[in-house]
Scaffold this motif. Sequence first.
Motif, PDB file in Angstrom:
ATOM      1  N   LYS A 140       0.845  -1.195   0.000  1.00  0.00           N
ATOM      2  CA  LYS A 140       0.000   0.000   0.000  1.00  0.00           C
ATOM      3  C   LYS A 140       0.882   1.247   0.000  1.00  0.00           C
ATOM      4  O   LYS A 140       1.845   1.328   0.769  1.00  0.00           O
ATOM      5  CB  LYS A 140      -0.916   0.007   1.229  1.00  0.00           C
ATOM      6  CG  LYS A 140      -1.873  -1.181   1.286  1.00  0.00           C
ATOM      7  CD  LYS A 140      -2.716  -1.148   2.543  1.00  0.00           C
ATOM      8  CE  LYS A 140      -3.657  -2.351   2.614  1.00  0.00           C
ATOM      9  NZ  LYS A 140      -4.473  -2.337   3.853  1.00  0.00           N
ATOM     10  N   LEU A 177       1.067   5.637  -0.184  1.00  0.00           N
ATOM     11  CA  LEU A 177       0.408   6.921   0.014  1.00  0.00           C
ATOM     12  C   LEU A 177       1.260   8.003  -0.636  1.00  0.00           C
ATOM     13  O   LEU A 177       2.426   8.202  -0.252  1.00  0.00           O
ATOM     14  CB  LEU A 177       0.247   7.188   1.518  1.00  0.00           C
ATOM     15  CG  LEU A 177      -0.439   8.481   1.938  1.00  0.00           C
ATOM     16  CD1 LEU A 177      -1.870   8.543   1.407  1.00  0.00           C
ATOM     17  CD2 LEU A 177      -0.428   8.617   3.462  1.00  0.00           C
ATOM     18  N   ASN A 216       1.974  15.244  -6.221  1.00  0.00           N
ATOM     19  CA  ASN A 216       1.607  14.829  -7.577  1.00  0.00           C
ATOM     20  C   ASN A 216       2.814  14.349  -8.379  1.00  0.00           C
ATOM     21  O   ASN A 216       2.661  13.733  -9.431  1.00  0.00           O
ATOM     22  CB  ASN A 216       0.917  15.977  -8.320  1.00  0.00           C
ATOM     23  CG  ASN A 216      -0.452  16.296  -7.762  1.00  0.00           C
ATOM     24  OD1 ASN A 216      -1.139  15.410  -7.234  1.00  0.00           O
ATOM     25  ND2 ASN A 216      -0.859  17.550  -7.851  1.00  0.00           N
ATOM     26  N   THR A 226      -2.080  -1.039  -3.693  1.00  0.00           N
ATOM     27  CA  THR A 226      -2.833   0.201  -3.844  1.00  0.00           C
ATOM     28  C   THR A 226      -1.862   1.374  -3.895  1.00  0.00           C
ATOM     29  O   THR A 226      -0.820   1.368  -3.237  1.00  0.00           O
ATOM     30  CB  THR A 226      -3.819   0.426  -2.688  1.00  0.00           C
ATOM     31  OG1 THR A 226      -3.082   0.496  -1.450  1.00  0.00           O
ATOM     32  CG2 THR A 226      -4.839  -0.699  -2.608  1.00  0.00           C
ATOM     33  N   VAL A 227      -2.217   2.366  -4.682  1.00  0.00           N
ATOM     34  CA  VAL A 227      -1.463   3.614  -4.773  1.00  0.00           C
ATOM     35  C   VAL A 227      -2.484   4.734  -4.772  1.00  0.00           C
ATOM     36  O   VAL A 227      -3.385   4.762  -5.621  1.00  0.00           O
ATOM     37  CB  VAL A 227      -0.608   3.688  -6.056  1.00  0.00           C
ATOM     38  CG1 VAL A 227       0.140   5.020  -6.109  1.00  0.00           C
ATOM     39  CG2 VAL A 227       0.375   2.523  -6.131  1.00  0.00           C
ATOM     40  N   GLY A 228      -2.410   5.640  -3.809  1.00  0.00           N
ATOM     41  CA  GLY A 228      -3.403   6.710  -3.758  1.00  0.00           C
ATOM     42  C   GLY A 228      -2.984   7.829  -2.834  1.00  0.00           C
ATOM     43  O   GLY A 228      -1.874   7.834  -2.284  1.00  0.00           O
ATOM     44  N   GLN A 229      -3.882   8.777  -2.670  1.00  0.00           N
ATOM     45  CA  GLN A 229      -3.653   9.903  -1.783  1.00  0.00           C
ATOM     46  C   GLN A 229      -4.497   9.743  -0.527  1.00  0.00           C
ATOM     47  O   GLN A 229      -5.201   8.742  -0.361  1.00  0.00           O
ATOM     48  CB  GLN A 229      -3.966  11.205  -2.534  1.00  0.00           C
ATOM     49  CG  GLN A 229      -3.054  11.415  -3.743  1.00  0.00           C
ATOM     50  CD  GLN A 229      -3.376  12.680  -4.510  1.00  0.00           C
ATOM     51  OE1 GLN A 229      -4.526  13.064  -4.635  1.00  0.00           O
ATOM     52  NE2 GLN A 229      -2.342  13.325  -5.033  1.00  0.00           N
ATOM     53  N   GLU A 240      -7.419   9.775   2.061  1.00  0.00           N
ATOM     54  CA  GLU A 240      -8.853   9.636   1.874  1.00  0.00           C
ATOM     55  C   GLU A 240      -9.545  10.953   2.213  1.00  0.00           C
ATOM     56  O   GLU A 240      -9.424  11.466   3.331  1.00  0.00           O
ATOM     57  CB  GLU A 240      -9.395   8.515   2.760  1.00  0.00           C
ATOM     58  CG  GLU A 240      -8.951   7.123   2.367  1.00  0.00           C
ATOM     59  CD  GLU A 240      -9.629   6.651   1.098  1.00  0.00           C
ATOM     60  OE1 GLU A 240     -10.651   7.265   0.703  1.00  0.00           O
ATOM     61  OE2 GLU A 240      -9.138   5.671   0.504  1.00  0.00           O
TER      62      GLU A 240
END
Length: 383
Positions: free
Chosen positions: A294, A296, A300, A324-327, A329
């Motif tokens: 995972k 975070l 950008n 998972t790769v994301g910013q 929540e």
Amino acid sequence: MVSSQAVMENQFTEQFRASLNGSEPAWLRAMKEDALLVFGDKGFPHVKIEDWKYTNVAPIGKENWKVSSFDAPAAELTGRFEALLKKFNYERNGFTALNLAFGKFVTIAIPKETKIDEPIEISFAANENTAIFPHVLIIAEAGSKATIVETYASPAKSFTNSAVQIVVEDNANLTHYRVQKESPEAFHVGTTEVTVGRGGLYNATSINLGGALARHDIEVKFTDEGGEAFVDGLYMLNGSQHSDTHSVIDHAVPNCTSHQTYKGVLNDKSRAVFNGKVFVRENAHGTDAQQSNKNLLLSNEARVDTKPQLEIDNDDVKCSHGATVGQLEEEELFYLLTRGLPEGLARNLLTYGFAEEVINKIGIDSIKKDLDAAVLNRLNAEI
């Protein structure tokens, strides 16, 4: 024009001859000389090699490194330690070959049916413009229990090329913390090879905070039934840092368990690579293998290349993998904002919580406190 690889070969060849002191046993000298030949043949890995396609180590070859040493008790490579070293896969790549050629050895044996309460700490630090090659051999004998703390903390531009070989014998329990907090200018390459025997437990947590470029290869192989391995890690990067983790977990025998959780927090223009391979061989029924990565992204411009993989040759297994790769929540952030927290503090709290899931695995308060401080420092925050 002479290539940087040719310069590196000449540089290390000259220093290799000077490093031989005549006290090595004949078998070790022969291994070292063969390892140097392997390095001359392979050189450092390049991006055309699949396992190195996202990590360009060319900057290491552009520096003029002076091979250095470090303080450690003299290691006697006899008996089981000799047998273990002879199993080291130094032909894996140019880094492992170079490590063996210049290896400074540290040996640790946890006696049979012995519980060691105090952590066994080993730490390494290279001086500015120097290269060090620690090679650690650890045997946790049958029924033993211990904790190893392996730390790297070079304060300046340097090159650490380490290798660790671990044997967890039948019903042994080994906890292994690996903390890499090198200088932001340092280069760090590490290789860990582990075998787990019948009913053995290997519980590893790797923390990667430092280095301009850091790579860690870890390979765990079960050699008998009932073994367990927990292989977790956290990489926390900013600036232009680059971190690469490659793991291989090999279920070659039945009824073994492996759980792997790696987390990454990336800011600025940093980059991370995670490549995890789990093999379940044809005979390995009853396997339980779980893998998760995972990430975070706080910027950008940060980037992650993640590739968890399962190769299963048996139907009677319980396996899963994912990435998972994301910013952060937005719902979680909104919740904290509605409770009156400033946005900066709310973001820091969520990031801290994401990283703490791995750090909370560490059972040594002093190390945990130090890592908490390092995480908060990266966030420029106090909580």
